[in-house]
Write a protein that holds these residues in place. Structure first.
Motif, short mmCIF file in Angstrom:
data_model
loop_
_atom_site.label_atom_id
_atom_site.label_comp_id
_atom_site.label_asym_id
_atom_site.label_seq_id
_atom_site.Cartn_x
_atom_site.Cartn_y
_atom_site.Cartn_z
N VAL A 68 -16.47 21.86 -12.01
CA VAL A 68 -17.11 22.59 -13.16
C VAL A 68 -17.14 24.12 -12.89
CG1 VAL A 68 -19.20 22.90 -14.43
CG2 VAL A 68 -18.09 20.73 -14.39
N GLY A 69 -17.48 24.29 -11.83
CA GLY A 69 -17.85 25.70 -11.19
C GLY A 69 -16.45 26.48 -11.09
N GLN A 70 -15.41 26.02 -11.28
CA GLN A 70 -13.91 26.56 -11.44
C GLN A 70 -13.19 26.42 -12.71
OE1 GLN A 70 -13.20 24.11 -7.71
NE2 GLN A 70 -11.78 25.71 -6.99
N ALA A 71 -14.19 26.18 -13.66
CA ALA A 71 -13.45 25.66 -15.15
C ALA A 71 -12.54 26.56 -15.49
CB ALA A 71 -14.48 25.38 -16.01
N GLN A 72 -12.98 27.91 -15.42
CA GLN A 72 -11.97 29.26 -15.96
C GLN A 72 -10.56 29.03 -15.16
OE1 GLN A 72 -13.92 32.84 -16.37
NE2 GLN A 72 -12.16 33.63 -17.71
N GLU A 73 -10.64 29.05 -13.76
CA GLU A 73 -9.43 28.93 -13.15
C GLU A 73 -8.61 27.66 -13.45
OE1 GLU A 73 -10.35 28.78 -8.98
OE2 GLU A 73 -8.34 28.24 -8.59
N ILE A 74 -9.14 26.61 -13.65
CA ILE A 74 -8.58 25.53 -13.97
C ILE A 74 -7.78 25.24 -15.09
CG2 ILE A 74 -9.09 22.91 -14.55
CD1 ILE A 74 -11.35 22.98 -12.40
N ALA A 75 -8.66 26.12 -16.37
CA ALA A 75 -7.91 26.17 -17.42
C ALA A 75 -6.80 27.02 -17.56
CB ALA A 75 -8.92 26.58 -18.44
N SER A 76 -6.92 28.13 -17.03
CA SER A 76 -5.98 29.16 -16.64
C SER A 76 -4.52 28.74 -16.12
CB SER A 76 -6.41 30.56 -16.33
OG SER A 76 -6.93 30.72 -15.00
N THR A 77 -4.98 27.94 -14.98
CA THR A 77 -3.86 27.32 -14.25
C THR A 77 -2.96 26.67 -15.21
OG1 THR A 77 -4.87 27.77 -12.02
CG2 THR A 77 -3.09 26.41 -12.07
N LEU A 78 -3.75 25.38 -15.75
CA LEU A 78 -3.19 24.37 -16.57
C LEU A 78 -2.11 24.85 -17.75
CD1 LEU A 78 -5.67 21.47 -16.32
CD2 LEU A 78 -3.69 21.67 -15.15
N ILE A 79 -2.93 26.07 -18.58
CA ILE A 79 -2.08 26.60 -19.45
C ILE A 79 -0.89 27.45 -19.02
CG2 ILE A 79 -2.43 28.27 -21.23
CD1 ILE A 79 -5.35 27.26 -21.67
N ALA A 80 -1.11 28.09 -18.05
CA ALA A 80 0.09 28.93 -17.59
C ALA A 80 1.18 28.03 -17.20
CB ALA A 80 -0.55 29.84 -16.31
N ARG A 81 0.91 26.86 -16.55
CA ARG A 81 2.10 25.93 -16.17
C ARG A 81 2.43 25.03 -17.38
NH1 ARG A 81 1.18 24.36 -10.48
NH2 ARG A 81 2.97 22.65 -11.13
N GLY A 82 2.08 25.37 -18.53
CA GLY A 82 2.55 24.54 -19.73
C GLY A 82 1.70 23.59 -20.41
N MET A 83 0.46 23.33 -19.87
CA MET A 83 -0.41 22.35 -20.90
C MET A 83 -0.75 23.16 -22.06
SD MET A 83 -3.53 20.06 -19.44
CE MET A 83 -2.74 19.01 -18.41
N GLY A 84 -0.86 22.26 -23.18
CA GLY A 84 -1.21 23.12 -24.33
C GLY A 84 -2.81 23.37 -24.39
N PRO A 85 -2.89 24.49 -24.85
CA PRO A 85 -4.20 24.99 -24.88
C PRO A 85 -5.17 23.93 -25.77
CG PRO A 85 -2.93 26.55 -25.77
CD PRO A 85 -2.10 25.69 -25.72
N ASP A 86 -4.46 23.26 -26.70
CA ASP A 86 -5.39 22.11 -27.43
C ASP A 86 -5.46 20.96 -26.98
OD1 ASP A 86 -5.40 23.96 -29.44
OD2 ASP A 86 -3.79 23.26 -30.66
N MET A 87 -5.19 20.86 -25.52
CA MET A 87 -5.28 19.57 -24.93
C MET A 87 -6.83 19.25 -24.97
SD MET A 87 -3.75 17.03 -23.67
CE MET A 87 -2.18 17.38 -22.83
N PRO A 88 -7.07 17.93 -25.29
CA PRO A 88 -8.67 17.41 -25.29
C PRO A 88 -9.24 17.46 -23.95
CG PRO A 88 -7.23 15.88 -26.72
CD PRO A 88 -6.29 16.95 -25.95
N VAL A 89 -10.20 17.88 -23.81
CA VAL A 89 -11.21 17.91 -22.47
C VAL A 89 -12.41 17.38 -22.87
CG1 VAL A 89 -12.18 19.12 -20.72
CG2 VAL A 89 -9.74 19.96 -21.59
N ALA A 90 -12.97 16.67 -21.62
CA ALA A 90 -14.39 16.09 -21.95
C ALA A 90 -15.02 16.64 -20.57
CB ALA A 90 -14.27 14.77 -22.24
N ILE A 91 -16.32 16.97 -20.77
CA ILE A 91 -16.96 17.33 -19.39
C ILE A 91 -17.94 16.30 -19.32
CG2 ILE A 91 -18.23 19.01 -17.88
CD1 ILE A 91 -17.03 21.20 -19.42
N VAL A 92 -18.01 15.56 -18.38
CA VAL A 92 -19.20 14.38 -18.32
C VAL A 92 -19.84 14.75 -17.09
CG1 VAL A 92 -19.68 11.71 -18.26
CG2 VAL A 92 -17.68 12.79 -19.33
N GLU A 93 -21.57 14.79 -17.29
CA GLU A 93 -22.53 15.21 -16.39
C GLU A 93 -23.30 14.11 -16.10
OE1 GLU A 93 -25.63 17.80 -17.65
OE2 GLU A 93 -25.67 18.83 -15.52
N ASN A 94 -23.75 13.67 -15.01
CA ASN A 94 -24.63 12.74 -14.67
C ASN A 94 -24.28 11.22 -15.27
OD1 ASN A 94 -26.31 14.22 -13.15
ND2 ASN A 94 -27.44 15.03 -15.14
N ALA A 95 -22.90 10.82 -15.22
CA ALA A 95 -22.22 9.72 -15.91
C ALA A 95 -23.15 8.58 -15.20
CB ALA A 95 -20.92 9.51 -15.64
#
Ligand code: SAH
Length: 256
Positions: A176-203
């Motif tokens: 979670v602390g690297q969310a920005q870098e994770i998103a930009s890396t995946l998008i730069a590598r070809g994953m669609g910007p619309d790809m669904p994401v869920a963040i789950v805390e304290n599951a």
């Protein structure tokens, strides 16, 4: 090294994702017999209470907070096995996933200490349950990757993005602390910007919180002020979450 002074056995035990009733019967039985327990910071007090006869010592790490050096933990486990019969190293989730278990096992082996692993429910599976989303939904997802981008000093870089791109569903630990870098890396590598994401805390805990968004919005995760342990889950399987996808903005959605 001589092994003749070693009398105890060290159990590397999974405490599960948080809820105290999500530990295994085997873990509960070992805790009841424990003479000493070295536990991670986030282990629930009710789980620790099972070890009613044991000394309970917090040694866990939480990012950016007090941390006990791994080598020191290794040494304490070996020393404890020379004094006690039942030594427990209690770790969140499953002890073998992102938990430095191998370093502890290596130290125990080198010292001739017997050990046993008791598996636990890893956070990814608790988060899947929390969302009501199968990570391997038929026709949509047939592979799951558990990844982390986080590496310790001196370790080789993580190939997390390769794994996340190849798997149908990616579960990103400690991200979670690297969310920005994770998103930009995946998008730069070809994953669609619309790809669904869920963040789950304290599951698995009453304080569980889920935020659903799309990959392009992932950098906004910080705005949600996650303070507990949280996972980022990415993949088409998450599109089944109701009324969320393919909406572009769904921040503020917090499922209970
Ligand atoms: N061995 C643990 C993982 C340790 S790494 C396991 O198998 O689950 C710690 C990371 O796990 C956290 O940073 C977070 O990403 C995740 N995590 C642990 N407990 C969690 C929970 N209850 N809900 C969401 N994520 C959790």
């Amino acid at each position: 090294m001589t092994t003749k002074h070693v009398r105890g056995r060290v159990y590397l035990v999974g405490a599960g994702p948080g809820a105290p009733d999500l530990i295994t019967l085997r873990a509960a039985e070992v805790l009841k017999r424990a003479d000493i327990v070295f536990h991670d910071a986030l282990v629930h007090s009710e789980v620790l209470a099972l070890a009613s006869c044991a000394d309970r010592i917090a040694v866990g790490k939480r990012c950016g907070r007090f941390a006990t050096a791994q080598q020191f933990i290794n040494k304490r486990l070996v020393d404890a096995a020379r004094k006690h019969q039942v030594v427990v190293r209690l770790k969140g989730g499953d002890p073998m996933l992102f938990g430095r278990a191998q370093e502890e096992i290596a130290a125990l082996r080198a010292a001739g200490v017997e050990y046993e692993i008791v598996p636990g429910v890893t956070a990814a599976l608790a988060a899947s349950a929390e969302l009501g989303v199968s990570l391997t939904q038929r026709g949509v997802a047939r592979s799951v990757a558990f990844v982390t981008a986080r590496v310790g000093a001196g370790e080789r870089a993580s190939a997390w993005a390769d794994a996340a791109l190849q798997a149908d569903t990616a579960v990103i630990y400690m991200g979670v602390g690297q969310a920005q870098e994770i998103a930009s890396t995946l998008i730069a590598r070809g994953m669609g910007p619309d790809m669904p994401v869920a963040i789950v805390e304290n599951a698995s805990l009453p304080s569980a919180r889920c935020v659903t968004l799309c990959l392009a919005e992932l950098p906004l995760a910080a705005a949600h002020g996650f303070t507990g342990p949280a996972l980022i889950m990415v993949g088409a399987a998450l599109a089944v979450l109701p009324d969320v996808f393919p909406a572009t903005v769904s921040l503020g959605a917090a499922a209970a």
